[in-house]
Structure formats: structure tokens, C-alpha cells
Design a protein around this motif. Sequence first.
Motif, PDB file in Angstrom:
ATOM      1  N   VAL A  63       0.867  -1.176   0.000  1.00 34.89           N
ATOM      2  CA  VAL A  63       0.000   0.000   0.000  1.00 34.89           C
ATOM      3  C   VAL A  63       0.901   1.223   0.000  1.00 34.89           C
ATOM      4  CG1 VAL A  63      -1.775   1.278   1.255  1.00 34.89           C
ATOM      5  CG2 VAL A  63      -1.775  -1.221   1.322  1.00 34.89           C
ATOM      6  N   GLY A  64       0.717   2.110  -0.996  1.00 34.42           N
ATOM      7  CA  GLY A  64       1.538   3.306  -1.081  1.00 34.42           C
ATOM      8  C   GLY A  64       2.895   3.033  -1.700  1.00 34.42           C
ATOM      9  N   GLY A  65       3.735   4.067  -1.700  1.00 37.03           N
ATOM     10  CA  GLY A  65       5.049   3.953  -2.301  1.00 37.03           C
ATOM     11  C   GLY A  65       4.981   3.970  -3.818  1.00 37.03           C
ATOM     12  N   VAL A  66       5.953   3.317  -4.456  1.00 36.70           N
ATOM     13  CA  VAL A  66       6.060   3.278  -5.917  1.00 36.70           C
ATOM     14  C   VAL A  66       6.037   1.828  -6.374  1.00 36.70           C
ATOM     15  CG1 VAL A  66       7.412   3.967  -7.926  1.00 36.70           C
ATOM     16  CG2 VAL A  66       7.478   5.369  -5.851  1.00 36.70           C
ATOM     17  N   PRO A  67       4.962   1.377  -6.990  1.00 33.28           N
ATOM     18  CA  PRO A  67       4.946   0.017  -7.533  1.00 33.28           C
ATOM     19  C   PRO A  67       6.064  -0.165  -8.559  1.00 33.28           C
ATOM     20  CG  PRO A  67       2.732   0.919  -7.457  1.00 33.28           C
ATOM     21  CD  PRO A  67       3.664   2.054  -7.158  1.00 33.28           C
ATOM     22  N   LEU A  68       6.698  -1.318  -8.529  1.00 30.72           N
ATOM     23  CA  LEU A  68       7.848  -1.571  -9.384  1.00 30.72           C
ATOM     24  C   LEU A  68       7.440  -2.256 -10.681  1.00 30.72           C
ATOM     25  CD1 LEU A  68      10.397  -2.604  -6.615  1.00 30.72           C
ATOM     26  CD2 LEU A  68      10.064  -0.366  -7.685  1.00 30.72           C
ATOM     27  N   LEU A  69       8.372  -2.310 -11.622  1.00 31.68           N
ATOM     28  CA  LEU A  69       8.085  -2.751 -12.984  1.00 31.68           C
ATOM     29  C   LEU A  69       8.790  -4.059 -13.304  1.00 31.68           C
ATOM     30  CD1 LEU A  69       8.613   0.692 -14.774  1.00 31.68           C
ATOM     31  CD2 LEU A  69       6.443  -0.301 -14.024  1.00 31.68           C
ATOM     32  N   ASP A  70       8.420  -4.635 -14.441  1.00 35.61           N
ATOM     33  CA  ASP A  70       9.136  -5.738 -15.067  1.00 35.61           C
ATOM     34  C   ASP A  70       9.304  -6.908 -14.092  1.00 35.61           C
ATOM     35  OD1 ASP A  70       9.321  -4.172 -17.379  1.00 35.61           O
ATOM     36  OD2 ASP A  70      11.148  -3.209 -16.659  1.00 35.61           O
TER      37      ASP A  70
END
Length: 530
Positions: A333-340
Motif C-alpha cells: 500500500v503506497g510507495g512506488v509500484p515496481l516494474l518488469d
Amino acid sequence: MKSKVITADAAAALIPDDAVVTVSSASALGCPDATLAAIGRHFEASGHPTNLTMLHPIAAGDMYGVKGIDHIAKPGLLGRILAGSYPSGPSTAEPPAIWKMLGDNLIPAYNIPSGILFDMHREAAAKRPGVITKVGLDTFADPRRQGCAMNEAAATDPVVELIDFRGEEWLFFPSIVPNVAIIRATTADERGNLSFEHEGAYLGPLDQALAVRNNGGIVIAQVKRLTQAGTLKPLNVHVPGILVDHIVVAPDQWQTCQTPYEPAISGEISRPLSSFETPAFDIAKVIARRVALELREGWAVNIGFGISANVPRILIEEGRHGDVTWMIEQGAVGGVPLLDFQFGCASNAEAIVPSPHQFVYFQGGGFDCSLLSFLQIDQSGSVNVSRLSARPHVTAGAGGFVDITARAKRIVFSGYFNAGAKFEIVDGTVRTLKEGKVKKLVPEVEHVSFSGRRAVEQGQEILYVTERCVMRLTREGVMVVEIAPGFDLERDILGQADFPLLVAGDLKVTPDRLYHAAPIGLHLAGGLHG
């Protein structure tokens, strides 16, 4: 006190033939890979265990170094599998072994929405008969469609029923009682208490351990390290030792896909916002920008894989980070969801909750908006993300998609209008270099992951954002409400859809500022069509 610590090979030898085994994992995130590998080795050496039923609420393993379910995808060892999703990868790669078994109908295989599969564990733990839910109605989970079956071998052994309860249609998923749980944590003390300080998410090990313990089975916990009894702080223990029978120490377990350990994922540190790379300026970034225009300050927003996964970075670039709170099904919850490879984790999260609780939040529609992708859209507004027969091992199943979309107030789907199209942006206008050969707007989707009909019935707000237009789901059908500069309505939109699209009487043009490299001056107080 008798030691609970055993080797992975000793743990594998404890699993009886015909066992129902539940595994806590989300691809490589939280995957007890060393223990799964030992089960495969034990079978090769001894011919046991045989005919296992495997339960994977999210997924186990990937195609990039953590084999997960592929360790036990062997004829004779694996007898049946029920999973939220399956390992996937590029179409150029060799398919995972599990996909070969599915495709050859060697075992019955099911794709059960992740939240429902967690619910089934809770019901089994409490010795209740099963889950009654409206989640999944008119999707592939509905027995009037595939009933969660992924192959012909599963079609004759249903796992879900359509029932009438007090005059309404519901789906009933009977409880499946697991008798072995294989879970993962970071640290175990000598009594089996588990803490998760290096993990990217808790996932659902407590629910899985409860289901097994309450039904007389065995719980195996794989961890990085062992500590003295009594040294873990009680509020840091998320699975108590009374639920854990055996501990397997595997120091080299990875935090998530292609990531041995990144401290910002588990909250040990917070990354500066400047360390997150913003997307390069291209047509995918334009789509992500257009999606961002639909957001409102203060919203709780679920985000999925695909183009929309870049929207958090759009907000960072625009100085709007923190205006919305991101949520992902694995629990951040919150923060920056990551990619790849790191998708499913977030850096700088405000909280990480167990996945079963996150799914309850999603199933009940408590959040404000979801940003998701699509493989196909049909004339009823239904969406397929979970299965393409032409590329079965590239489409991994639905995961929590059905749980998330069942009652979401608003959903913004994003993707390319046709697969394989190529574009460039010149002077604020999109030029088509190559039209895509594969139509994604089709009369009927191959696999209904999201039901447009139910969305209309429930009053859900549904948008579809592509590189050439924005469409809205209405009671009359899918309507083009906005066109991008550089595209012709008849040639590039209506003529490229395999079903008739409606056109809004007040057709708008996508704002010009999205088609230039400079920041767009994003404000979330209001959108174009919301």
C-alpha cells in the motif's frame, strides 16, 4: 526442545502420496524454491510422492531463475493443480514444463481467482463447506463458461457450482482441505516463529498454515536464517511457531524475480524519488499520461501490469507523487509500484498487508479506481487478460484480476488498439508507421476475465484508453468518446474494430500537451470525462 530444523530433502520425504499441498508464492516473490526443488529430486530418486494436488493462490516461480512449480511438473508426481496464475514468459522462450503438462492434458488444471483461492483456505481452516461469492459471475470462473478449467482434463471435474441463494445467482467454491503447507519467511526462531523482514510481501502463509494445522497436516517453513528462541519481537511474528512443524534453512533465497535483495522493497530504506527512472517519451508514455488524467487527488488506486504500471512514474515526473495511494494485490500500500521482473513489489511502501486481506478490500470494492491492461475487448465491453490460445504460456492466467474488477467503482483499461502496430510522434501528432495485424477489438473475447454485462448492471465506470482513442462502456455498447491527433476516425478506429463502435456526439480530441516530451502540468482535481 526438539529442533524443528530439517533439510529440504528431509522435508520432501515427509510429503505423502496423494497429498494436497498449498504453496505460498507470487512468481519468485516469497517462493520456497529450495523446498520445491527437493520434492522434485525426491520423486526422481524414489518415485514418491505421487499424485499431488497443488494449490497456488497467486503463482509459484518464473522463467528467469526461480523454477517454482516447474520443479514438480513431472508426470506421476503432479496429479492436479489449482492456481491463481502460472509461470509465463516471452513467446520466444521454451514453455515452462507446467504448460506442457496443461497443453497435453496430462493433469486437470484450473485458474481460480487468487482472492477466492485464499477464501477457500480460510473456509477450510474453519471447517466450513466453502465460499459463496458473486466474484467471477459471467467470467471464465462461471461454470456457464469454463468454470475455471484451463484444459479438457479439468472440464470433467468441476471446482465451482452456480447456485441459487435467496433468489439470487451466486458461485459456490467447495472447500479443498490441504494437508501440507510450504511457506516462506526471512527468519525463524528455534520454536518456529516466523518474521518477514526481508520479504517484499507477506502473501498468505498464515491463512495457508491455519488451513493445514486445523486439518491435522504438516507445515514446512523455508527461511533464510535461524535465530534463538525468544529473540523475535512478538509484533514482528506473522506466523506463530505453534503452526509450524518444520524449518528448512535456505540462505540463498531471492527476494523476488531477478532480485536477491533490495532493501527499499522490504522497507529497510526509502529510495529518493529521483532514483526512479521516468518512462522514455513514446506512444506508451502518452497512453500512461492519458490514464493519469482520470485520477483524483486522495484516491486509493489499484494498479496492474502493462502500460498502466508506468502511471506512478508519470506522477513522479509531474511532481504529483503522493496525490494517490497505490495498491497492488500482493499487499503493498503506497510507495512506488515496481516494474518488469519486480512487478508485485513496491519501494517505499506505507504498509504491506497480507494478500488475503488486500483481496477482501478489492472484492468489496472499497477502493476508488483500478488501472489495468487488456488483451482483447469485445462488443459487450468484456475484457480478456487471461488466455490466448495462440500464445498459451505467454498469458499466465488472471491472478487477482477477477477479484479486483468484480466490484471496482471505476476501471481504466489501457493498451494498444491492435497488436503489432508501430508509431512515432512528430510535432505533437502521431504517425502510424505500421498497422497491427492482430485485432484486439473482437466480437467476442476468447476468455472473459472481466464481464462488461455485469459492469453495466452494477453501474461501474469503465474506460478503455488506447493510442488512438478513448472509449467508454455504455448501456448501448462501447463508445468512442475521444480521438487522438493524427488518427482518422473511420480508417484508424471504426475500420480497425471487428465490431461496430458507437461514437459520442461530442467527440473530443486528446489534449495536445500529452504529445510533447515536456511534463504536461498534471493536476488531479478533475479529468476530462469523469
